[in-house]
Design a protein around this motif. Sequence first.
Motif, PDB file in Angstrom:
ATOM      1  N   PHE A 264     120.492  88.524  71.019  1.00  0.00           N
ATOM      2  CA  PHE A 264     120.399  88.869  69.595  1.00  0.00           C
ATOM      3  C   PHE A 264     120.761  87.687  68.702  1.00  0.00           C
ATOM      4  N   HIS A 265     120.504  86.499  69.234  1.00  0.00           N
ATOM      5  CA  HIS A 265     120.795  85.297  68.444  1.00  0.00           C
ATOM      6  C   HIS A 265     119.619  84.967  67.520  1.00  0.00           C
ATOM      7  N   SER A 266     119.886  84.132  66.515  1.00  0.00           N
ATOM      8  CA  SER A 266     118.896  83.955  65.447  1.00  0.00           C
ATOM      9  C   SER A 266     117.889  82.835  65.700  1.00  0.00           C
ATOM     10  N   LEU A 267     118.208  81.903  66.561  1.00  0.00           N
ATOM     11  CA  LEU A 267     117.345  80.735  66.818  1.00  0.00           C
ATOM     12  C   LEU A 267     117.037  79.974  65.523  1.00  0.00           C
ATOM     13  N   LEU A 268     118.023  79.908  64.649  1.00  0.00           N
ATOM     14  CA  LEU A 268     117.821  79.221  63.369  1.00  0.00           C
ATOM     15  C   LEU A 268     118.519  77.870  63.288  1.00  0.00           C
ATOM     16  N   ALA A 362     114.729  74.241  75.414  1.00  0.00           N
ATOM     17  CA  ALA A 362     115.554  73.313  74.617  1.00  0.00           C
ATOM     18  C   ALA A 362     116.638  74.087  73.867  1.00  0.00           C
ATOM     19  N   HIS A 363     117.032  75.202  74.404  1.00  0.00           N
ATOM     20  CA  HIS A 363     118.018  76.067  73.746  1.00  0.00           C
ATOM     21  C   HIS A 363     118.717  76.947  74.764  1.00  0.00           C
ATOM     22  N   SER A 364     119.952  77.251  74.496  1.00  0.00           N
ATOM     23  CA  SER A 364     120.672  78.256  75.244  1.00  0.00           C
ATOM     24  C   SER A 364     121.766  78.700  74.286  1.00  0.00           C
ATOM     25  N   ILE A 396     117.600  71.499  71.101  1.00  0.00           N
ATOM     26  CA  ILE A 396     116.725  71.218  69.962  1.00  0.00           C
ATOM     27  C   ILE A 396     117.534  71.089  68.676  1.00  0.00           C
ATOM     28  N   ASP A 397     118.709  71.741  68.648  1.00  0.00           N
ATOM     29  CA  ASP A 397     119.549  71.713  67.446  1.00  0.00           C
ATOM     30  C   ASP A 397     120.638  70.645  67.505  1.00  0.00           C
ATOM     31  N   ALA A 398     120.550  69.744  68.509  1.00  0.00           N
ATOM     32  CA  ALA A 398     121.669  68.812  68.714  1.00  0.00           C
ATOM     33  C   ALA A 398     121.579  67.584  67.818  1.00  0.00           C
ATOM     34  N   PRO A 405     131.721  67.551  68.121  1.00  0.00           N
ATOM     35  CA  PRO A 405     132.967  68.341  68.088  1.00  0.00           C
ATOM     36  C   PRO A 405     132.896  69.575  68.986  1.00  0.00           C
ATOM     37  N   ASN A 406     131.711  70.181  69.095  1.00  0.00           N
ATOM     38  CA  ASN A 406     131.568  71.335  69.975  1.00  0.00           C
ATOM     39  C   ASN A 406     131.753  70.944  71.435  1.00  0.00           C
ATOM     40  N   THR A 407     131.130  69.853  71.849  1.00  0.00           N
ATOM     41  CA  THR A 407     131.184  69.464  73.253  1.00  0.00           C
ATOM     42  C   THR A 407     132.535  68.850  73.601  1.00  0.00           C
TER      43      THR A 407
HETATM   44  P1  FAD Z   1     123.415  82.035  66.443  1.00  0.00           P
HETATM   45  O1  FAD Z   1     124.185  82.549  67.544  1.00  0.00           O
HETATM   46  O2  FAD Z   1     122.311  82.899  65.888  1.00  0.00           O
HETATM   47  O3  FAD Z   1     124.368  81.527  65.322  1.00  0.00           O
HETATM   48  C1  FAD Z   1     123.950  81.295  63.980  1.00  0.00           C
HETATM   49  C2  FAD Z   1     124.235  79.911  63.504  1.00  0.00           C
HETATM   50  O4  FAD Z   1     125.619  79.660  63.457  1.00  0.00           O
HETATM   51  C3  FAD Z   1     123.654  78.806  64.354  1.00  0.00           C
HETATM   52  O5  FAD Z   1     122.305  78.588  64.070  1.00  0.00           O
HETATM   53  C4  FAD Z   1     124.528  77.634  63.958  1.00  0.00           C
HETATM   54  O6  FAD Z   1     124.029  77.008  62.808  1.00  0.00           O
HETATM   55  C5  FAD Z   1     125.859  78.276  63.630  1.00  0.00           C
HETATM   56  N1  FAD Z   1     126.817  78.104  64.728  1.00  0.00           N
HETATM   57  C6  FAD Z   1     127.133  78.978  65.689  1.00  0.00           C
HETATM   58  N2  FAD Z   1     128.106  78.498  66.481  1.00  0.00           N
HETATM   59  C7  FAD Z   1     128.402  77.280  66.010  1.00  0.00           C
HETATM   60  C8  FAD Z   1     129.318  76.280  66.411  1.00  0.00           C
HETATM   61  N3  FAD Z   1     130.141  76.432  67.448  1.00  0.00           N
HETATM   62  N4  FAD Z   1     129.338  75.133  65.715  1.00  0.00           N
HETATM   63  C9  FAD Z   1     128.522  74.945  64.666  1.00  0.00           C
HETATM   64  N5  FAD Z   1     127.637  75.857  64.233  1.00  0.00           N
HETATM   65  C10 FAD Z   1     127.587  77.016  64.907  1.00  0.00           C
HETATM   66  N6  FAD Z   1     125.078  73.949  67.572  1.00  0.00           N
HETATM   67  C11 FAD Z   1     124.208  73.130  66.982  1.00  0.00           C
HETATM   68  O7  FAD Z   1     123.660  73.469  65.926  1.00  0.00           O
HETATM   69  N7  FAD Z   1     123.926  71.902  67.499  1.00  0.00           N
HETATM   70  C12 FAD Z   1     124.499  71.472  68.657  1.00  0.00           C
HETATM   71  O8  FAD Z   1     124.220  70.377  69.100  1.00  0.00           O
HETATM   72  C13 FAD Z   1     125.408  72.322  69.314  1.00  0.00           C
HETATM   73  N8  FAD Z   1     125.998  71.931  70.464  1.00  0.00           N
HETATM   74  C14 FAD Z   1     126.887  72.757  71.098  1.00  0.00           C
HETATM   75  C15 FAD Z   1     127.518  72.315  72.244  1.00  0.00           C
HETATM   76  C16 FAD Z   1     128.443  73.110  72.885  1.00  0.00           C
HETATM   77  C17 FAD Z   1     129.153  72.606  74.115  1.00  0.00           C
HETATM   78  C18 FAD Z   1     128.740  74.383  72.355  1.00  0.00           C
HETATM   79  C19 FAD Z   1     129.747  75.260  73.012  1.00  0.00           C
HETATM   80  C20 FAD Z   1     128.114  74.825  71.219  1.00  0.00           C
HETATM   81  C21 FAD Z   1     127.191  74.031  70.547  1.00  0.00           C
HETATM   82  N9  FAD Z   1     126.547  74.447  69.357  1.00  0.00           N
HETATM   83  C22 FAD Z   1     125.681  73.590  68.737  1.00  0.00           C
HETATM   84  C23 FAD Z   1     126.881  75.725  68.715  1.00  0.00           C
HETATM   85  C24 FAD Z   1     125.975  76.923  69.095  1.00  0.00           C
HETATM   86  O9  FAD Z   1     125.913  77.045  70.488  1.00  0.00           O
HETATM   87  C25 FAD Z   1     124.576  76.811  68.501  1.00  0.00           C
HETATM   88  O10 FAD Z   1     124.670  76.583  67.114  1.00  0.00           O
HETATM   89  C26 FAD Z   1     123.750  78.079  68.703  1.00  0.00           C
HETATM   90  O11 FAD Z   1     123.648  78.386  70.062  1.00  0.00           O
HETATM   91  C27 FAD Z   1     122.387  77.915  68.069  1.00  0.00           C
HETATM   92  O12 FAD Z   1     121.549  79.008  68.328  1.00  0.00           O
HETATM   93  P2  FAD Z   1     121.267  80.144  67.234  1.00  0.00           P
HETATM   94  O13 FAD Z   1     120.701  79.526  66.000  1.00  0.00           O
HETATM   95  O14 FAD Z   1     120.475  81.202  67.879  1.00  0.00           O
HETATM   96  O15 FAD Z   1     122.734  80.616  66.931  1.00  0.00           O
END
Ligand code: FAD
Length: 509
Positions: A264-268, A362-364, A396-398, A405-407
């Motif tokens: 149920f993630h947004s892929l945004l 390119a996503h998880s 793709i979002d990296a 900071p996340n890693t």
């Molecule tokens: P959703 O689950 O739908 O979340 C909505 C939005 O919240 C995301 O699009 C993102 O903008 C924001 N968000 C959520 N968690 C985080 C977080 N921890 N830090 C910053 N923003 C967050 N996110 C990236 O955008 N780029 C990265 O390179 C990245 N690297 C990551 C590396 C590691 C080791 C970890 C643990 C997390 C990382 N994240 C990163 C955070 C997060 O995993 C992704 O933002 C998310 O999976 C993107 O998919 P989504 O848009 O479906 O997210």
Amino acid sequence: AMRLKLILGDQLNHEHSWFARPNADELFVMMEVRQETDYVLHHAQKIIAIFAAMRDFARRLRAEGHRVHYLAIDDADNRQSVPANLDYLLAHHAATEFRWQAPDEWRLDRQLADYAAALPITAAMDDTEHFYTARDEAARIFEGRDHWLMEHFYRRMRSKHGVLVSDTGKPAGGQWNFDHDNREAWQGIPWEPADLRGRHDHSALWQTIQASGAKSFGEPNAGNFAWPLNHEEALAQLERFVELALPHFGRFQDAMSVKAWRLFHSLLSFAMNVKLLSPRTVIDRVQAAWRDGAVPVASAEGYIRQILGWREYVRGVYWRRMPGYDKLNAFGHDTPLPWWFWDGKTRMRCVAAAIGQSLEHAHSHHINRLMVIGNFALLAGLSPEELHRWYLGIYIDAFEWVELPNTLGMSQFADGGLLATKPYVSSAAYIDRMSDYCKGCHYDKKARLGERACPYNALYWDFFDRNREKLAGNQRLGMVYQQLRRMDDGALAALRERAADLRARVAEL
Ligand code: FAD
């Protein structure tokens, strides 16, 4: 007079004041360069997505009457680096002024600041008009603190920007944080929403990228490309998310499944990080859905926290700690990444699933990145810098400001605990509780010892055992260390031996 304005590949914000009205004295420049494809080995979809989105953006600007000089990757005039191209473009157009938007990555920020400082013409940097916070806002809030508690920052942002708060300043639903409601595993009901992202054929672009010599890995999926690549597509994806997934986002935020990679993630994240979509647009939309009664407050709050909280907060960490943050290695971990990071071929079913979907899409989602891949890397003592470069390349979002900071911080605790109050590690039990990964795995989730024992188990205890000095004083780890103290010497010795063997053979797991 001719003003030349640079737009980087992650600055595709058409709502920016730069584009308010066409101006004959202004020229926008955009460039696809090997400097940017090559600073790390990238997933094919990441390169395609950025170039395709840039091309779309340039078309849009031209259609609105703006002047654009676009250097494609195979353009004969392309010098393949930002400064060399700027030298050429500034001279070619006899520019009298140069302007650029604040880069989000330290690397480019430095490069452009140095470049501009040496120019004989007027040069100045403008804001990107994208984030809620200034680069140094978090640093000001946490001035003098050793630990930066995200929750503190997040509540300040909620109040400051009036998000999910009442007129009297009370949090919506009576609580600031509904994280406790966000811990459910997923059993298949409801099923994840269909992947309705628009599809495009970018095969021609992919051919051009390959012909340029840029290296990549992962599935290109160029003929049936699925990521939103302009503002309208990103908005459509936001609408689908709010309608179909957001109502369940909170409950299943931490769930994982081999059957459903999106859940149920947004892929945004890609759309937001390249600024096709403003975080305000997303948050306003989600808040409206909650006000209309379309989604529970726990889902709206949980989702908004990721963006108004985590996203802005990690950016603050990045600007406070760069340069040098990418080299931190609190545990001195130096094992190279095993080859299966690039092909997903490991018998650990959870890791194979998480890396496999990363290679394919390119996503998880977050918990796969944190509690499967990152968790394993930390327990096994893999090099945080190598891991950082892998994350920076594959997703793709990296972009470094959010990835690093996340890693390094959240996932690897390599900064010694600035972001995380304790290392995010677990044994097989957590992964099993939150996923269907362990069913049918080669390894036994319950066993700690023996060839078929899940590697996470012995590695988990060994991690805390060998880092006693650094971690035993941490109050949140009291239980772990109590259990370790109760373990008899024989059991502990066997775990150490098993862990040492696993760490020596990571490549074969
Ligand atoms: P959703 O689950 O739908 O979340 C909505 C939005 O919240 C995301 O699009 C993102 O903008 C924001 N968000 C959520 N968690 C985080 C977080 N921890 N830090 C910053 N923003 C967050 N996110 C990236 O955008 N780029 C990265 O390179 C990245 N690297 C990551 C590396 C590691 C080791 C970890 C643990 C997390 C990382 N994240 C990163 C955070 C997060 O995993 C992704 O933002 C998310 O999976 C993107 O998919 P989504 O848009 O479906 O997210």
